[in-house]
Each structure stands twice: as C-alpha cells, then as structure tokens.
Design a protein around this motif. Structure first.
Motif, mmCIF file in Angstrom:
data_model
loop_
_atom_site.group_PDB
_atom_site.id
_atom_site.type_symbol
_atom_site.label_atom_id
_atom_site.label_comp_id
_atom_site.label_asym_id
_atom_site.label_seq_id
_atom_site.Cartn_x
_atom_site.Cartn_y
_atom_site.Cartn_z
ATOM 1 N N GLY A 55 5.238 -5.837 4.818
ATOM 2 C CA GLY A 55 5.493 -7.141 5.403
ATOM 3 C C GLY A 55 6.381 -7.051 6.636
ATOM 4 N N GLN A 56 7.391 -6.194 6.594
ATOM 5 C CA GLN A 56 8.280 -6.015 7.748
ATOM 6 C C GLN A 56 7.514 -5.473 8.947
ATOM 7 O OE1 GLN A 56 11.781 -3.670 6.775
ATOM 8 N NE2 GLN A 56 11.828 -4.559 4.722
ATOM 9 N N VAL A 57 6.653 -4.499 8.694
ATOM 10 C CA VAL A 57 5.869 -3.932 9.785
ATOM 11 C C VAL A 57 4.899 -4.971 10.329
ATOM 12 C CG1 VAL A 57 4.188 -2.171 10.425
ATOM 13 C CG2 VAL A 57 6.066 -1.591 8.876
ATOM 14 N N ALA A 58 4.160 -5.642 9.450
ATOM 15 C CA ALA A 58 3.167 -6.622 9.898
ATOM 16 C C ALA A 58 3.814 -7.747 10.703
ATOM 17 C CB ALA A 58 2.422 -7.189 8.698
ATOM 18 N N ALA A 59 5.042 -8.112 10.348
ATOM 19 C CA ALA A 59 5.731 -9.194 11.061
ATOM 20 C C ALA A 59 5.990 -8.849 12.520
ATOM 21 C CB ALA A 59 7.050 -9.513 10.355
ATOM 22 N N MET A 97 7.208 -0.919 -1.227
ATOM 23 C CA MET A 97 6.108 -0.769 -0.274
ATOM 24 C C MET A 97 5.655 -2.130 0.269
ATOM 25 S SD MET A 97 3.919 1.150 1.364
ATOM 26 C CE MET A 97 3.762 2.731 0.548
ATOM 27 N N ALA A 98 5.581 -3.138 -0.606
ATOM 28 C CA ALA A 98 5.142 -4.460 -0.168
ATOM 29 C C ALA A 98 6.094 -5.029 0.861
ATOM 30 C CB ALA A 98 5.015 -5.397 -1.368
ATOM 31 N N ALA A 105 -2.428 7.614 1.911
ATOM 32 C CA ALA A 105 -1.752 8.504 2.853
ATOM 33 C C ALA A 105 -0.384 7.958 3.228
ATOM 34 C CB ALA A 105 -2.597 8.698 4.107
ATOM 35 N N VAL A 106 -0.272 6.637 3.331
ATOM 36 C CA VAL A 106 1.012 6.034 3.676
ATOM 37 C C VAL A 106 2.039 6.328 2.582
ATOM 38 C CG1 VAL A 106 2.225 3.875 4.161
ATOM 39 C CG2 VAL A 106 -0.089 4.237 5.049
ATOM 40 N N ALA A 107 1.654 6.100 1.338
ATOM 41 C CA ALA A 107 2.567 6.355 0.223
ATOM 42 C C ALA A 107 2.956 7.827 0.165
ATOM 43 C CB ALA A 107 1.914 5.921 -1.093
ATOM 44 N N ALA A 108 1.977 8.725 0.388
ATOM 45 C CA ALA A 108 2.259 10.156 0.334
ATOM 46 C C ALA A 108 3.238 10.563 1.425
ATOM 47 C CB ALA A 108 0.959 10.945 0.462
ATOM 48 N N ARG A 110 -1.174 -5.047 7.221
ATOM 49 C CA ARG A 110 -0.410 -5.142 5.967
ATOM 50 C C ARG A 110 -1.173 -4.470 4.832
ATOM 51 N NH1 ARG A 110 -0.156 -10.143 5.862
ATOM 52 N NH2 ARG A 110 1.906 -10.454 6.786
ATOM 53 N N GLY A 111 -2.464 -4.754 4.742
ATOM 54 C CA GLY A 111 -3.272 -4.166 3.674
ATOM 55 C C GLY A 111 -3.381 -2.661 3.799
ATOM 56 N N LYS A 112 -3.487 -2.156 5.034
ATOM 57 C CA LYS A 112 -3.570 -0.713 5.255
ATOM 58 C C LYS A 112 -2.298 -0.028 4.773
ATOM 59 C CE LYS A 112 -5.651 2.845 7.350
ATOM 60 N NZ LYS A 112 -6.925 3.396 6.857
ATOM 61 N N LEU A 113 -1.166 -0.602 5.076
ATOM 62 C CA LEU A 113 0.098 0.004 4.674
ATOM 63 C C LEU A 113 0.298 -0.065 3.162
ATOM 64 C CD1 LEU A 113 2.411 -1.306 7.525
ATOM 65 C CD2 LEU A 113 1.636 1.045 7.179
#
Length: 216
Positions: free
Chosen positions: A6-10, A1-2, A32-35, A24-27
């Motif tokens: 990071g890939q998305v935030a970049a 997940m981390a 809900a993201v993990a689910a 980054r923190g939201k993801l």
C-alpha cells in the motif's frame, strides 16, 4: 507485506487506478518480492541495480523496507521509467532508459534481474549473462523460467506465447526460448560465484525459479 504494498502503490499518484491496483497486487502476490525482501532482511542489499525494472515498484519496495540503501533501475520502456522516476521522488533511487542487450551495467553490491532473460533473443541473453558475471556484484538474484518443470513449463510456454501475441510483440511471438538453468548458472560459477537455485512459484502455476549467486 500488505502495508508495504500500500505504501508503494500510494506513490504512484500519476497513474490510473487500474495500474495502481496492478502494482499493489504484484507486490502482494509475486513470490519473488517476498523472497527478495526476506533475503534483504537477513543481509541488506546495499547498492542495488534492478535490470528490467519496469515501473520500479520492486526497487521502491526494497527502499521503503529498509533492505537497500540505493537503487538504480534500468529498463528499455521510457514510459515506465518516467512513471518510476515520479514514484521514487525523494528516495535514493535513479531510473534510466537503456537496452539491456547493449547497455553497460552500473556498479553495485547486489544485482537483480527478474523475468528478463525470457524476453531477450538467445544471443542477447548470452551477452547479458557474460556482463552480469563480470559485473563485480557481490550478490546476484535472477528469476528465470525453468523449461524442465513438466506441466508447469508447458503451461508457462503457452501463457508466454499468448501474452506476446496479445501484447503485439510480433518480433518475439512464438520464439519463447528460455535458457536451461545450467546454462544460466555456468558463467556465474565460472566467475567465482556460488550458485543456488530454488523454486519461486508459490501460489502460481508457473515454472519460475530464483537463482541466487554469491561470491564464494
């Protein structure tokens, strides 16, 4: 997940460091993201419509994780849609500005609506739920505020009122009106969906639940 966060935030190169940190923190921290990633890993989502997509970080995460083949994000905030479009450059994604109270829903295999209903007046909630039930999507995931979770609900009501006041959303200030969950599930069940509701608040004090509706 981390790594995924990071890939998305970049991809959000055109926003401030603070906004990138929020994304980054939201993801990383939003249950809900993990689910949804777990649901998609078990059975891919196909073509996804994300209602109230904001800056598009969830949609982009689903694509980069390989659990969606195409995503259409819809949000009323034109500035956030602009940010989402820039971040999704080169990905099979489309982001559109639209008012969910009136906009037609694009065809899809999976429809997502995360933390949206609470932000709409009750008549608009009714109309949107009816259009979602008639959308033809094979799978629908809604994260909603459960008003019947005791202290969690009381705290959630207070936090939402403060958020609206601080955010300048004067039109909705004090009018926090979450639907009881049976009222959200009813039009979906009537349309032939099998509905399951599970807690979606891990690590938070909020009364959020995930309502998953699938064709019987």
């Amino acid at each position: 997940m981390a790594d995924l966060a990071g890939q998305v935030a970049a991809r959000y190169r055109d926003v401030s460091r603070t906004e990138r940190g929020f994304i980054r923190g939201k993801l990383k921290g939003d249950p809900a993201v993990a689910a949804l990633l777990a649901l998609g890993a078990a059975r891919p989502f196909g073509r996804v419509v994300d209602l109230g997509c904001g800056r598009g970080q969830l949609a982009i995460a689903l694509l980069l994780a390989g659990v969606a083949e195409h995503v259409t994000g819809v949000d009323i905030d034109a500035a956030k849609i602009g940010v989402a479009r820039a971040a999704a450059d080169g990905l099979p994604a489309r982001f559109e500005v639209a008012d969910l109270a009136h906009a037609p829903l694009p065809p899809c295999d999976t429809l997502l609506m995360i933390d949206v209903l609470l932000q709409l007046p009750l008549p608009a909630q009714d109309g949107l739920l009816a259009r979602i039930a008639a959308s033809g999507a094979g799978r629908i995931a809604v994260r909603a505020f459960d008003p019947e979770r005791g202290w969690r609900s009381a705290l959630g009501f207070g936090m939402e009122r403060v958020r609206r006041l601080l955010g300048g959303d004067r039109g909705l200030a004090g009018a926090v009106a979450p639907r009881p969950l049976p009222e959200i599930a009813a039009p979906l069940a009537a349309a032939g969906y099998r509905v399951e509701i599970t807690p979606c608040w891990a690590g938070t004090p909020l009364p959020n639940v995930l309502l998953l509706a699938e064709r019987s």
